[in-house]
Design a protein around this motif. Structure first.
Motif, mmCIF file in Angstrom:
data_model
loop_
_atom_site.group_PDB
_atom_site.id
_atom_site.type_symbol
_atom_site.label_atom_id
_atom_site.label_comp_id
_atom_site.label_asym_id
_atom_site.label_seq_id
_atom_site.Cartn_x
_atom_site.Cartn_y
_atom_site.Cartn_z
ATOM 1 N N PHE A 175 0.840 -1.199 0.000
ATOM 2 C CA PHE A 175 0.000 0.000 0.000
ATOM 3 C C PHE A 175 0.869 1.241 0.000
ATOM 4 C CE2 PHE A 175 -2.686 -3.090 2.264
ATOM 5 C CZ PHE A 175 -3.660 -3.211 1.289
ATOM 6 N N ALA A 176 1.922 1.170 0.807
ATOM 7 C CA ALA A 176 2.781 2.334 0.926
ATOM 8 C C ALA A 176 3.358 2.687 -0.426
ATOM 9 C CB ALA A 176 3.905 2.052 1.911
ATOM 10 N N ALA A 186 2.279 1.757 -3.304
ATOM 11 C CA ALA A 186 1.226 2.137 -4.240
ATOM 12 C C ALA A 186 0.813 3.578 -4.030
ATOM 13 C CB ALA A 186 0.025 1.219 -4.064
ATOM 14 N N SER A 187 0.733 3.946 -2.768
ATOM 15 C CA SER A 187 0.204 5.278 -2.525
ATOM 16 C C SER A 187 1.255 6.354 -2.735
ATOM 17 C CB SER A 187 -0.362 5.381 -1.110
ATOM 18 O OG SER A 187 0.648 5.105 -0.192
ATOM 19 N N CYS A 188 2.509 5.963 -2.744
ATOM 20 C CA CYS A 188 3.531 6.968 -2.957
ATOM 21 C C CYS A 188 3.775 7.206 -4.433
ATOM 22 C CB CYS A 188 4.848 6.555 -2.296
ATOM 23 S SG CYS A 188 4.748 6.651 -0.520
ATOM 24 N N THR A 189 3.297 6.314 -5.261
ATOM 25 C CA THR A 189 3.474 6.526 -6.680
ATOM 26 C C THR A 189 2.315 7.360 -7.189
ATOM 27 O OG1 THR A 189 3.956 4.204 -6.548
ATOM 28 C CG2 THR A 189 4.214 5.245 -8.688
ATOM 29 N N PRO A 190 2.621 8.466 -7.807
ATOM 30 C CA PRO A 190 1.509 9.250 -8.330
ATOM 31 C C PRO A 190 0.813 8.466 -9.419
ATOM 32 C CG PRO A 190 3.605 10.085 -9.118
ATOM 33 C CD PRO A 190 3.921 9.049 -8.109
#
Lengths: 304, 521, 353
Positions: free
Chosen positions: B14-15, B17-21
């Protein structure tokens, strides 16, 4: 005036006079204070005909009736065919959604927070206090900083338009852990130690020694957790607001009713009845657990 | 790379995934067909999701499409009383098409309608509706965002008989919109048109020696006459049975302040009636070809200045309008304290019931006592102006969302839309005029009770207009928010802005509209 | 615990146990706090379109600059600037700029009013309640109860009580025609009243605090001949200092996040007639953010919203960090009380002083 209350200081007259004055003050103040709620109760019992023809008077011209509550639950078409925005009576769904979400959230959070509070109080491991302090720092970060990414987060987890979207995000909160830990610290360490010496595992100590003692704080934290979901509007509006009405919580539905019924003839009573329904559960809980709640709230203001 | 650990492992994916714009997976690209839409599961056509595959729609020998248990998710903007009527029609449809097509109807409030559709189509395509019935003037907003798709293909597939010329072109033309490539397509299947009407106390007007007005001059004449008579103490009125059991005509005492014209500042429908229709009847354009506001004209200013004059007269005349913040005019209307009020026609049945059962007008009841007037001509300061008879109304129309992939569902949606548009007799109970030209000649409609009681007073269908097509509808008109033309109307009457000139207000709000439009770019 | 091996085993085992106990919390914390926290900061540097990944690109501090410093923007339609009458690109006020700064101002000004009131009123009530009037449990309950109800429910009552129309209860009662929710000051006043419905917790905390101030202190101050003001200043206040700090900061942070009350009552209105570029006068920062997040077609603005959230979040965090100082000071409060007690003790032994 309640005369049956036992007064300890009957002998001292000035004090009694003082007491009378304060009582009168509270009687007047509390009447004004609670008047909006009385107004809601009264208004919810006035018929739509009353609201349409004489919105100004406090007391009804056509007598009190449960018509509005009937409309909310059974549906009704008074005055033509208007249904007050209650397509297929979703209020039952709203109540159920709110109840389910609040209860699941409460139970899960209590379990999570108690386990963590136990570890932070009774287990000794290196870096414990540092870790706890780190978590506490997160309490200083306002929730608003998380709104946008939390929304995206929820979407990524596939929770959009899902009741879990309002259950889960609150579970990472630290404030409850803090409150429970405050209480656990009051539990004599000797109790825990002696149980451990008797060969009980940590989990058994947790279940059989610590938890039974912590009933009151669990109750209070439970109520806080319950209310945080039950009364939530802003977050629910973001994650559920755009979905079908049947997915909504009671607070979303209530605000919707207020908005949609603005300007609809005689609809005021229905909106008020819905407000009363949203107040009832917390009110009932309060009635049964007044002492616990008051003590628990007071506990939040006590320094360890 | 992060150090793998038990704890981090849980959230690592998740981390990252969420850090990739980038968008949320499955949020967009409905053409990829990752998520089989609900409806397809039910049509037993699981292979249909790829557009390049063969069509899942089959035809019988007569060339009619075959539907087997097709489920359609339908969102409707019709709530309240016309929602109930629509529900009956949908139920009838479901019964008629049992085993073939089933429509699941859900309601959406008008002010959340657009955002609810965008949000679900973008974020949650599985729960998105297949077909929606919204307001015609709002289609452009969602069409420009790629939420709605053209209907021609679906109409073709469904084999329904659709001819552009069968519908009133004054509205229909605005449902044909240009797509990105500049070609014109139909984005809203026409259902109805509607607007507010004015209700008037016919009995009081006539008892005082006037006629029910048909244009602005007459309208003001009646208002002024009645207000003057009330002040002079010669105004005759008939209060309700509640205070006047014998239903006797009474005469006002001298000095009575009568405001014949009720106008609610907070009601959205009143804004549409008085602000937008008023400005249009006086010759003002609403939007330019880019979709930007164009109501900042002299005729708009003149009109609003005149309206302000009616409420706060400067020449010693009596005020005609009371600035009210209440919607609930009806009790005062029945008491004879208001003569004219604007209301949605869908409320009329309700008013009639309340009125006849609880308040009662005595002789003749609602029918004799109340006149229903279309808003044509009522606000045109110059009665000969070209646009004097225009009614800015709204239209209901059906649109398909981009989440529909199955040809069968598309066709079924159009069959449903076509069915709905032909139930105009029943639908008129909601106060809606049909879009179908032939309906206005259909004896079944013309001889129905609803047409005689209400339908004939709703206005001439050819006078209706949507006011203008723009993707910035909210910003230009600002009906839900306090902005745009709606805010001009508010400030015209607001006591706090009484010293501000109308041209200042118009200019300010014009620039404000532009800045909101630019802010969202 | 000085024997090396034993210690290692002890710690090893305790880590495992502790981990098991902490796992659920840490997982949730990571998932719903840490990740969104980091991703939010990341997002704020992008033009971030949730609906269209291809429309997402790095912009650096543009988002921050846009709403913090950009006063004017050109009118753009489909990427082309619209020309004004003079042939130059038409410039208009930047709504985001004004929305942010003015909602921040309104939030802050309102907090300046509501925070002292929500400390002072419950303190007053609590000190009255300390006199144990008849039926004091009833009064305590009545004062507390409204704070557990949802704002949307109690707000409904205020909507109709303070309705703008003459039919509203208050207008009808006093035969006035005040547009309560349509005039800036009265609108804020009604919001304030609805906010006061939430003082229940402060009231209970301060009540409990007052009960816990040692009686002996009052007695000694009585002997000393302090008047009630001095008693309040030197005995009561230091005695409930911690409770006051709890109330002060929870209230302050709470009202920085004001949203429900103005949503239910005024919908952010009324408009600022003198300044059309500014937001409605009851817009709070959260209201602006919430407006963005629930509106239609605003997915493309996720980066900018994140930036607003972060700036405001830092602002609030700065406010709450003041508490660290106050709490350190708290020890001084105890010390103060202690000194006071010692002072009296001294006084009793040396009456001449």
């Amino acid at each position: 005036m309640p005369k049956n209350t036992v007064s300890i200081s009957r002998k001292k007259k000035p004090i009694r006079l003082n007491k009378l004055a304060v009582t009168i003050f509270f009687a007047i103040f509390c009447f004004l204070w609670i008047f909006p709620v009385l107004y809601l109760v009264n208004g919810s019992l006035k018929s739509s005909l009353d609201w349409a023809t004489n919105p100004r008077s406090f007391f009804p011209d056509f007598g009190y009736t449960f018509e509005n509550f009937k409309i909310l639950f059974v549906g009704g078409d008074q005055n033509g065919a208007y249904d007050y925005g209650l397509d297929a009576q979703p209020i039952t769904a709203w109540i159920l959604n709110s109840l389910i979400a609040s209860l699941i959230h409460t139970v899960l959070y209590l379990v999570i927070a108690c386990l963590a509070a136990y570890a932070f109080t009774f287990l000794k491991f290196k870096g414990r206090d540092a870790l706890f302090a780190l978590l506490l720092v997160s309490m200083a970060i306002p929730g608003v900083m998380l709104t946008t990414p939390q929304f995206e987060n929820v979407l990524k987890l596939g929770l959009s338009l899902n009741i879990w979207a309002i259950i889960l995000p609150g579970l990472g909160g630290i404030s409850g852990v803090y409150l429970i830990r405050q209480f656990f610290k009051g539990v004599p360490n000797s109790l825990v130690e002696s149980a451990k010496i008797d060969g009980a595992s940590n989990f058994r100590v947790f279940c059989q020694v610590v938890l039974p003692l912590a009933k009151s704080v669990l109750f209070v934290q439970g109520l806080f957790s319950f209310m945080s979901v039950w009364n939530d509007y802003a977050w629910a509006q973001i994650v559920l607001g755009y979905g079908d009405k049947k997915l909504w919580t009671l607070q979303l539905g209530l605000t919707y009713l207020v908005d949609v019924n603005k300007g609809q003839l005689g609809s005021t009573g229905v909106t008020m009845a819905a407000s009363i329904i949203s107040m009832l559960p917390v009110f009932i809980v309060y009635l049964f657990a007044e002492r616990n709640i008051v003590e628990g709230v007071a506990l939040t203001g006590v320094k360890n | 790379m992060k150090k793998p650990s038990i704890l981090l492992g849980i959230g690592l994916s998740f981390a990252l995934a969420s850090c990739t714009p980038g968008g949320v997976p499955g949020l967009t690209d409905s053409t990829e067909g990752e998520q089989p839409s609900q409806s397809e599961d039910k049509t037993d056509n699981p292979t249909s999701s790829k557009p390049d595959k063969e069509s899942d729609l089959k035809y019988d020998q007569a060339g009619n499409p075959i539907f087997e248990n097709v489920e359609i998710d339908f969102w409707s903007i019709s709530i309240g009383s016309d929602g109930l009527i629509q529900k009956e029609i949908v139920d009838a449809f479901n019964e008629e098409y049992e085993g073939k097509i089933h429509v699941n109807r859900a309601e959406r409030r008008h002010d959340e309608f657009s955002s609810a559709i965008v949000n679900t189509v973008v974020n949650d395509p599985e729960n998105a509706p297949d077909i929606v019935q919204g307001h015609g003037e709002r289609i452009r907003e969602l069409q420009s965002q790629g939420i709605y798709v053209p209907l021609e293909e679906a109409i073709e597939l469904s084999k329904i008989d659709y001819q552009r010329s069968n519908y009133f072109e004054n509205i229909l033309d605005d449902l044909y919109l240009e797509d990105d490539s500049g070609s014109e397509h139909l984005y809203g299947f026409p259902l109805d048109m509607h607007s507010n009407v004015i209700i008037a106390r016919k009995d009081i007007i006539e008892k005082n020696g006037y006629e029910v007005p048909t244009n602005h001059q007459e309208f003001i004449e009646v208002c002024q006459g009645l207000a003057d008579k009330a002040y002079a103490g010669t105004y005759q009125y008939l209060p309700t049975a509640q205070t006047n059991p014998d239903l006797e005509w009474m005469t006002s005492s001298a000095g009575t302040e009568l405001y014949p014209w009720f106008m609610s500042i907070e009601a959205l429908d009143d804004a549409l009636t008085y602000a937008i229709t008023g400005a249009v009847q006086n010759g003002s354009k609403m939007v330019d070809e880019r979709g930007l506001p164009a109501w900042n004209t002299q005729s708009t200013i003149d009109y609003f200045e005149q309206m302000r004059e009616y409420m706060y007269p400067s020449d010693g005349k009596r005020p005609l309008i009371r600035r009210s913040l209440s919607y609930e005019f009806i009790s005062d209307f029945y008491k004879g304290n208001y003569i004219f009020a604007s209301t949605g026609p869908w409320n009329l049945t309700g008013y009639k019931t309340i009125f006849d059962s609880a308040i009662g007008l005595g002789q003749g009841g609602f029918e004799e006592g109340v006149a229903i007037m279309p808003i044509s001509n009522l606000f045109a300061l110059d009665e000969n102006s070209e646009d004097a008879s225009k009614i800015v109304g709204t239209a209901h129309a059906f649109s398909l969302t981009r989440t529909v992939e199955s040809d069968t569902v598309k066709a079924a949606c159009m069959v449903f839309a076509d069915y709905m548009s032909k139930q105009y007799v029943k639908w008129m109970e909601g106060g809606h005029l049909p879009m179908l030209k032939s309906a206005m000649e259909d004896p079944a409609l013309l001889e129905s009770d609803i047409y005689k009681n209400i339908g004939q007073y709703l206005g001439n269908p050819e006078d209706f207009t949507l006011g203008g097509v723009t993707e910035y509808y909210s910003e230009v008109f600002g009906l839900e928010m306090n902005q745009g033309l709606n805010e001009v109307w508010h400030q015209t009457f607001n006591t706090q802005t009484q010293n501000k000139s109308i041209s200042d207000i118009v200019n300010e709000q014009y620039l404000n509209s532009l800045s909101i439009i630019s802010d969202y770019q | 615990m000085k024997h090396g091996k034993e210690k290692a085993v002890y710690y090893g085992k305790s880590y495992l146990t502790a981990l098991l106990f902490l796992l659920p919390l840490l997982a949730m914390f990571l998932l719903f706090f840490l990740i969104p926290f980091i991703s939010g900061i990341n997002m704020s540097f992008y033009h971030y379109n949730l609906a269209d990944p291809s429309d997402t690109y790095f912009v650096g501090f543009e988002n921050y600059k846009y709403f913090l410093f950009t006063k004017e923007i050109p009118v753009m339609i489909d990427g082309e600037p619209v020309l004004g009458a003079d042939g130059e690109p038409l410039m208009v006020a930047n709504n985001s700029f004004y929305s942010f700064w003015y909602s921040l101002l309104y939030t802050f000004l309102f907090a300046l009013v509501i925070v002292p009131v929500s400390i002072f009123l419950p303190l007053l009530l609590a000190s009255f309640l300390k006199k144990k009037p008849w039926g004091y449990r009833l009064w305590r309950s009545l004062i507390f109860i409204p704070s557990i109800f949802a704002v949307s429910a109690t707000g409904t009552a205020f909507v109709y009580l303070f309705s703008n129309s003459e039919d509203g209860f208050i207008n009808a009662l006093f035969n006035t025609h005040v547009e309560w929710l349509n005039t800036p000051l009265t609108a804020w006043f009604v919001i304030l009243l609805l906010c006061l419905y939430g003082i229940g917790a402060n009231f209970i905390i301060l009540s409990a605090g007052l009960e816990n101030v040692p009686k002996s202190l009052y007695e000694s101050s009585l002997i000393d001949g302090c008047n009630s003001w001095q008693k309040f200043l030197y005995v009561t206040l230091p005695g409930i200092k911690y409770q006051l700090s709890v109330c002060l900061f929870t209230t302050l942070i709470g009202y920085m996040n004001l949203y429900g009350q103005n949503r239910v009552l005024t919908m952010g209105g009324p408009s600022d007639f003198a300044h059309p570029e500014r937001p409605g006068v009851t817009h709070t920062v959260i209201y602006v953010i919430q407006d963005y997040l629930t509106g239609s077609g605003k997915f493309s603005l996720m980066g900018r919203i994140s930036a607003v959230c972060i700036v405001f979040g830092l602002f609030v965090a700065a406010l709450s960090s003041i508490r660290l100082f106050v709490d350190r000071d708290k020890k001084g409060g105890n010390k103060h009380a202690k000194e006071y007690r010692e002072y009296f003790a001294k006084k009793e032994t040396h009456p001449a002083q």
